[in-house]
Motif scaffolding. Structure first.
Motif, PDB file in Angstrom:
ATOM      1  N   SER A  11      70.700  35.927 -16.187  1.00 21.39           N
ATOM      2  CA  SER A  11      69.608  36.877 -16.560  1.00 21.39           C
ATOM      3  C   SER A  11      70.089  38.438 -17.197  1.00 21.39           C
ATOM      4  O   SER A  11      69.431  38.554 -18.334  1.00 21.39           O
ATOM      5  CB  SER A  11      68.697  37.590 -15.398  1.00 21.39           C
ATOM      6  OG  SER A  11      67.584  38.573 -15.787  1.00 21.39           O
ATOM      7  N   ALA A  12      71.168  38.874 -16.853  1.00 18.78           N
ATOM      8  CA  ALA A  12      71.671  39.856 -17.416  1.00 18.78           C
ATOM      9  C   ALA A  12      72.525  39.486 -18.994  1.00 18.78           C
ATOM     10  O   ALA A  12      72.023  40.396 -19.918  1.00 18.78           O
ATOM     11  CB  ALA A  12      73.019  40.200 -16.538  1.00 18.78           C
ATOM     12  N   PHE A  15      69.733  39.386 -21.439  1.00 17.05           N
ATOM     13  CA  PHE A  15      69.058  40.569 -21.634  1.00 17.05           C
ATOM     14  C   PHE A  15      69.737  41.243 -22.502  1.00 17.05           C
ATOM     15  O   PHE A  15      69.502  41.957 -23.496  1.00 17.05           O
ATOM     16  CB  PHE A  15      68.757  41.428 -20.312  1.00 17.05           C
ATOM     17  CG  PHE A  15      67.710  42.571 -20.540  1.00 17.05           C
ATOM     18  CD1 PHE A  15      66.539  42.390 -20.384  1.00 17.05           C
ATOM     19  CD2 PHE A  15      68.330  43.701 -20.695  1.00 17.05           C
ATOM     20  CE1 PHE A  15      65.682  43.597 -20.497  1.00 17.05           C
ATOM     21  CE2 PHE A  15      67.758  44.953 -20.907  1.00 17.05           C
ATOM     22  CZ  PHE A  15      66.255  44.727 -20.868  1.00 17.05           C
ATOM     23  N   GLY A  18      69.012  39.750 -25.992  1.00 17.14           N
ATOM     24  CA  GLY A  18      67.662  40.340 -26.636  1.00 17.14           C
ATOM     25  C   GLY A  18      67.893  41.679 -26.853  1.00 17.14           C
ATOM     26  O   GLY A  18      67.531  41.851 -28.158  1.00 17.14           O
ATOM     27  N   THR A  19      68.884  42.542 -26.280  1.00 17.14           N
ATOM     28  CA  THR A  19      69.088  43.703 -26.847  1.00 17.14           C
ATOM     29  C   THR A  19      69.825  44.012 -28.161  1.00 17.14           C
ATOM     30  O   THR A  19      69.412  44.669 -28.843  1.00 17.14           O
ATOM     31  CB  THR A  19      69.817  44.729 -25.566  1.00 17.14           C
ATOM     32  OG1 THR A  19      68.799  44.541 -24.328  1.00 17.14           O
ATOM     33  CG2 THR A  19      69.721  46.165 -26.002  1.00 17.14           C
ATOM     34  N   MET A  38      64.149  39.018 -23.804  1.00 19.70           N
ATOM     35  CA  MET A  38      64.374  40.214 -23.047  1.00 19.70           C
ATOM     36  C   MET A  38      63.200  39.631 -21.803  1.00 19.70           C
ATOM     37  O   MET A  38      63.540  39.932 -20.737  1.00 19.70           O
ATOM     38  CB  MET A  38      64.310  41.431 -23.525  1.00 19.70           C
ATOM     39  CG  MET A  38      65.309  41.556 -24.373  1.00 19.70           C
ATOM     40  SD  MET A  38      65.132  43.150 -25.278  1.00 19.70           S
ATOM     41  CE  MET A  38      65.043  44.550 -24.118  1.00 19.70           C
ATOM     42  N   ALA A  41      64.277  37.056 -19.587  1.00 21.64           N
ATOM     43  CA  ALA A  41      65.496  37.197 -18.751  1.00 21.64           C
ATOM     44  C   ALA A  41      64.754  37.961 -17.592  1.00 21.64           C
ATOM     45  O   ALA A  41      65.253  37.765 -16.435  1.00 21.64           O
ATOM     46  CB  ALA A  41      66.627  38.192 -19.524  1.00 21.64           C
ATOM     47  N   VAL A  42      63.999  38.877 -17.742  1.00 26.29           N
ATOM     48  CA  VAL A  42      63.272  39.380 -16.739  1.00 26.29           C
ATOM     49  C   VAL A  42      62.570  38.476 -16.015  1.00 26.29           C
ATOM     50  O   VAL A  42      62.358  38.718 -14.348  1.00 26.29           O
ATOM     51  CB  VAL A  42      62.183  40.845 -17.070  1.00 26.29           C
ATOM     52  CG1 VAL A  42      61.271  41.443 -16.171  1.00 26.29           C
ATOM     53  CG2 VAL A  42      63.209  41.616 -17.894  1.00 26.29           C
ATOM     54  N   SER A  45      64.759  36.930 -13.354  1.00 26.68           N
ATOM     55  CA  SER A  45      65.287  37.724 -12.260  1.00 26.68           C
ATOM     56  C   SER A  45      64.047  37.677 -11.340  1.00 26.68           C
ATOM     57  O   SER A  45      64.404  37.742 -10.047  1.00 26.68           O
ATOM     58  CB  SER A  45      65.427  39.155 -12.684  1.00 26.68           C
ATOM     59  OG  SER A  45      66.442  39.302 -13.577  1.00 26.68           O
TER      60      SER A  45
END
Length: 100
Positions: A11-12, A15, A18-19, A38, A41-42, A45
């Motif tokens: 997930s990290a 993210f 995506g960032t 992103m 990814a959340v 989680s």
């Protein structure tokens, strides 16, 4: 069987990808796709924590996030099409003023 840490690491990584896509790319459609990465990814989680806790709350929250993401994608794509028709560019720097 993957552990909670494996899911959170994945997930990290998603993210961060995506960032980086939001910060580096200069195309509105690519930026929207990066925001979707992103959100996914959340969602991963939420599902991982829900599975770790043994309840379905994470999956329920993920369902609502996916619903909002679908609406965001539809509205965002409509805005991108309208902006492209007006300016004939998808570069975010071309849209610095709100004056048409």
């Amino acid at each position: 069987m993957p552990s909670l840490n494996d899911y959170l690491l994945l997930s990290a990584i998603l993210f961060v990808i995506g960032t980086a896509g939001v910060l580096v790319r200069r195309n509105l459609i690519t930026i929207l796709l990066s925001i979707e990465i992103m959100l996914n990814a959340v969602n991963l989680s939420f599902v991982a924590f829900g599975r770790y806790a043994g309840d379905v709350d994470g999956q329920i929250i993920t369902f609502f996030v996916m619903t909002v993401a679908a609406a965001e994608a539809a509205v965002g794509l409509a805005l991108v099409i309208a902006l492209f028709r007006h300016r004939e560019s998808l570069n975010p720097d071309a849209f610095t003023s709100l004056k048409w």
